[in-house]
Design a protein around this motif. Structure first.
Motif, PDB file in Angstrom:
ATOM      1  N   ASP A 142       0.878  -1.153   0.000  1.00 12.41           N
ATOM      2  CA  ASP A 142       0.000   0.000   0.000  1.00 12.41           C
ATOM      3  C   ASP A 142       0.923   1.212   0.000  1.00 12.41           C
TER       4      ASP A 142
ATOM      5  N   HIS B  89      -2.634   5.481   6.767  1.00  8.99           N
ATOM      6  CA  HIS B  89      -1.705   4.350   6.861  1.00  8.99           C
ATOM      7  C   HIS B  89      -0.900   4.256   5.574  1.00  8.99           C
TER       8      HIS B  89
ATOM      9  N   SER C 145      -9.037   6.875   0.924  1.00  7.33           N
ATOM     10  CA  SER C 145      -9.437   5.837   1.880  1.00  7.33           C
ATOM     11  C   SER C 145      -9.246   6.279   3.332  1.00  7.33           C
TER      12      SER C 145
ATOM     13  N   HIS D 198       0.194   5.062  -0.262  1.00  6.97           N
ATOM     14  CA  HIS D 198      -0.807   6.117  -0.417  1.00  6.97           C
ATOM     15  C   HIS D 198      -0.223   7.522  -0.295  1.00  6.97           C
TER      16      HIS D 198
HETATM   17 ZN    ZN Z   1      -4.718   1.213   2.238  1.00  7.84          ZN
END
Ligand code: ZN
Ligand code: VGL
Length: 195
Positions: free
Chosen positions: A57, A76, A65, A59
């Motif tokens: 992930d 996160h 999200s 981001h």
């Molecule tokens: Zn995520």
């Protein structure tokens, strides 16, 4: 179920990042406990010269999200932060390994390692037909990556001893496993791999 690894196999390790481990921003309970088992799989594939893919992930700070930006999750795995780094004990082979970043656009989330990434292309270029999936979270990115593989026509093997879920609702991980198996994934564990 006995499985013999061959040159059309690849390992996909999903999101084994600090923020998904206990103490991280979006912890998967006991997510760190599967690191040794994942490392065993990584070693088996790497020793045979088979490709290993690590999704992450990755981001932007204001990702869609995240709470406050339209999403459900605490911030996160913000790109280039400590929380986005892989678990420090995760075995990353020196060659024939690939890092697949996902969820990199502000306005688009990706629970599947195949969404808006080059994962499918890299697998096809290498003649991969079976993907072995492990990592976190069983009920989110492992589920969507496994179903994504199946939808694209790959055979999916789910490594039952090397996945962990978040269970936002009790039973989510169990239901995710049932769904993956019902869609054609084959559940195995390390003892099923032939030497
Ligand atoms: Zn995520
Ligand atoms: C994930 C929630 C949000 C995952 C990623 O890797 O399963 N879950 N972003």
């Amino acid at each position: 179920m006995k499985v013999k690894l061959s040159d059309s196999d690849a390992l996909v390790v999903v999101d084994m990042q600090r923020d998904f481990m206990p103490g991280g921003a979006l912890p998967v309970p006991e997510g760190d406990r599967i690191v040794p088992k994942i490392n065993e799989y990584v070693k088996r594939f790497a020793d045979l010269g088979l490709p290993v893919f690590f999704t992450r992930d990755w981001h932007p700070r204001d990702h869609i999200s995240f709470k406050g930006h339209g999403g459900l999750w605490p911030p996160h795995c913000v790109a280039d932060t400590e929380g986005a780094m892989f678990h420090e004990d995760l075995l990353i082979p020196s060659d024939n390994k690939f890092i697949i970043s996902k969820g990199t656009s502000q306005d688009f989330d990706a629970y599947s390692g195949f969404q808006a990434t080059v994962l499918e292309q890299l697998l096809r270029e290498r003649g991969v037909r079976r993907v072995f999936v492990c990592g976190v979270a069983t009920d989110y990115c492992v589920k969507n990556t496994t179903l994504g593989a199946i939808n694209l026509g790959f055979q999916a093997l789910l490594l039952l001893d090397a996945i962990k879920g978040v269970d936002v609702s009790e039973g989510d991980s169990e239901r995710a496993i049932e769904l993956m198996l019902s869609k054609g994934a084959v559940g195995i564990d390390i003892g099923d791999l032939n030497p």
